[in-house]
Each structure stands twice: as structure tokens, then as C-alpha cells.
Design a protein around this motif. Sequence first.
Motif, short mmCIF file in Angstrom:
data_model
loop_
_atom_site.label_atom_id
_atom_site.label_comp_id
_atom_site.label_asym_id
_atom_site.label_seq_id
_atom_site.Cartn_x
_atom_site.Cartn_y
_atom_site.Cartn_z
N ALA A 152 39.44 42.19 36.12
CA ALA A 152 40.29 42.68 37.21
C ALA A 152 40.54 41.61 38.26
O ALA A 152 41.60 41.58 38.90
CB ALA A 152 39.66 43.91 37.84
N MET A 153 39.57 40.71 38.44
CA MET A 153 39.77 39.60 39.39
C MET A 153 40.82 38.62 38.87
O MET A 153 41.50 37.95 39.66
CB MET A 153 38.45 38.88 39.62
N ALA A 154 40.94 38.51 37.55
CA ALA A 154 41.88 37.56 36.94
C ALA A 154 43.22 38.21 36.59
O ALA A 154 44.08 37.55 36.01
CB ALA A 154 41.25 36.96 35.68
N TYR A 155 43.37 39.47 36.92
CA TYR A 155 44.62 40.19 36.60
C TYR A 155 45.81 39.55 37.31
O TYR A 155 45.71 39.14 38.46
CB TYR A 155 44.47 41.65 37.01
N ARG A 156 46.92 39.51 36.59
CA ARG A 156 48.17 38.93 37.08
C ARG A 156 47.94 37.51 37.61
O ARG A 156 48.38 37.15 38.70
CB ARG A 156 48.79 39.81 38.16
N SER A 157 47.28 36.71 36.81
CA SER A 157 47.04 35.32 37.19
C SER A 157 48.34 34.53 37.28
O SER A 157 48.37 33.46 37.90
CB SER A 157 46.08 34.65 36.21
N ASP A 158 49.41 35.07 36.70
CA ASP A 158 50.70 34.43 36.85
C ASP A 158 51.18 34.46 38.30
O ASP A 158 51.96 33.61 38.75
CB ASP A 158 51.75 35.09 35.95
N ALA A 173 46.94 34.65 30.01
CA ALA A 173 47.26 35.55 31.12
C ALA A 173 47.68 36.93 30.63
O ALA A 173 47.19 37.96 31.10
CB ALA A 173 48.35 34.94 31.99
N SER A 174 48.59 36.99 29.67
CA SER A 174 49.08 38.29 29.21
C SER A 174 48.00 39.06 28.47
O SER A 174 47.89 40.28 28.60
CB SER A 174 50.31 38.09 28.32
N GLY A 175 47.17 38.36 27.68
CA GLY A 175 46.08 39.03 26.98
C GLY A 175 45.04 39.58 27.93
O GLY A 175 44.49 40.67 27.72
N THR A 176 44.76 38.85 29.01
CA THR A 176 43.83 39.32 30.03
C THR A 176 44.38 40.57 30.71
O THR A 176 43.66 41.56 30.91
CB THR A 176 43.58 38.22 31.07
N ASP A 177 45.65 40.53 31.06
CA ASP A 177 46.27 41.69 31.71
C ASP A 177 46.22 42.92 30.81
O ASP A 177 45.97 44.04 31.28
CB ASP A 177 47.72 41.38 32.07
#
Length: 315
Positions: A152-158, A173-177
Motif C-alpha cells: 500500500a505504501m508503494a501503490y501508484r508509484s507512477d 508498478a502496475s503489478g504492485t497496484d
Amino acid sequence: MAPTDVTALHAEHSTVLSAAQWQPRAEAHAERIGAFTDPLVALHDDGMKHPVYDFLFSYYSLSPAALKRWHPGPGVVVANRSQEEQAPHSQWKFYRRVEPDAAAGLPHGGWTVDVMRFREERASMIDFALRLLPATRERTARLSCFGLHEWAMAYRSDLHGIRHSTVPLRLGASGTDAVVEDHQISCSHFDAFRFYAPEARGFNQLQPTRASMVELEQPGCLHANMDLYKWCGKLLPLVDSELLAECFELAWEIRVMDMQASPYDLADWGFEPIRIETPEGKAEYVRAQRAFSERSQMLRERMIAALEVHGVSGG
């Protein structure tokens, strides 16, 4: 500091350690801690940062040098080495001087924890700890968070960039989201939740705040269990270095597992991932989380006991 009345010493204390007794204990403690911290200090001396272990010295307050200091705990007097050479405790906060008493094994005097001063100056912190730690101890461990706080901290890293910018995201990024969006997140720990990406906060089933910590902390939470090390640091020297070392080692191991289960690719640093996005990874996470929870409860019990004896009744 005012000298201690010798008569009061015998009523208040039960253990006197000569320099020949306490110095090996202090050296053994420093060696125990150094096995963890010395390689990290050497890495820092080379101008490098560690993406896993540095957290233990940036988020938590004790430096490696302070962590190596040996504290005997209340009820112990450490004797000065000689009339000219005092124990190092003479330079540390919350210690008071004990006058020479050859019959008690203190020909040159010594130093002991100033419990009364600690209680007076840290009363509000002790009060909070005595509400938080027993409340956490009494709850049933919840083992279904799967370390998704890091995701959740790395969500929307874009939009926000990567929190640990020196290592890549294992799924991108997309896989994390997608992992965040496909799971129910149930983090109960405010000091993890407050670092969520803004867009991820709504995915969490709870909305923890600083004010709700006593109501929400539970012994399955990795960060609540890591924080036992934080509490030891705050409570020194009311707790001894044996408990501090055990809490530090627990925090070190939990930090490793926490980052293994995170979205970051740490293979170049020698850490295999716990793939919590898979059923097998979830099962592996829960097994480790349960073991950490059981271990933390024993340490939490010891910390509460020290607080109840010395923080309240003033034993």
C-alpha cells in the motif's frame, strides 16, 4: 549527582557487581550486538546504504554505539574500576552515584539506576506503555495482513515514486497496484498506515490513528512486535540490556521477513521473496508471523513486568 546514603543502599539493592564481574558482561553484550551492527557500520563507512537494515537505525532512535552499551537494570550496582576510573555508567542518564562501601564490595563506589528520577521524568511515557503493552498482550493475534502495508505504501508509484528508490519493484508498478486492488488490507498499526499512498488508504479495512493505538494494536502485527525494541530504547535503563538485545534481534528478523514479503526485489542483496500474492507465499508468511507473535508475547510480558515493578510500585 548527590551521593547515595550507604545505609539506604542495603535496603534498596540486592546485587553489587565488581568491575571483574560486570566488564565481561558488558563486553559480551557489545560483541552480541556488534555481530549485527559492525558489518552495517562498515557498509556505511563505504558510503553505502542497506535497504533492509538501515530502517532499524533511522526509524528507531538508538544508534549502534548506544545499542552496544550494557545496562544492568534496576537493583544492581556496578562498581567503579578504581578511585580514578569510574564505570562508564557515570556518564549515562538516569544513573546515580553510590558511595564507597568496602564491606558491600564497593571500595571505590559505584553507579546504579536512578529509578525515582526516571519515573518522575518519564511518567507520561510509562503510563502510555502500561496501557498499550498489556492491551496488546491480551488480544488474539490476527494473522491475515500478509504484509500488504508495504504494498500500500508503494501503490501508484507512477504518481509518487518508489519509497525504497534504490531497489526495483518485483512486479513493476502496475503489478504492485494490482496486488493492492485485489486484496482486502487489514493493517491495524498506525505507524505503518500513515505511510500509505493517499490512494491506498481507502483499501484498508481499518483507519488507525495515533489516538486509537491502545484500542487497535494486536500481537500478530509485525510492526507492533518490532516496536518492542522501540519501547526498550525508551525505557532504558529501567529495562536491562538482555531484554533490549532480545527485542533488537526480534526486530532485526522481523524486518527481514517484512521486506521479503514486500513488493521490492531484493535479490541483489541476498533476500529471496515471500510471494504473498500467491497461496504458497501467504502460507509461508502466516507461519513466520505466528512464530514472531508467540516470541513477542514472551518479551512483551517481561517488559510489562519490569514496568509494573519499577515503573509503578517503585521496587
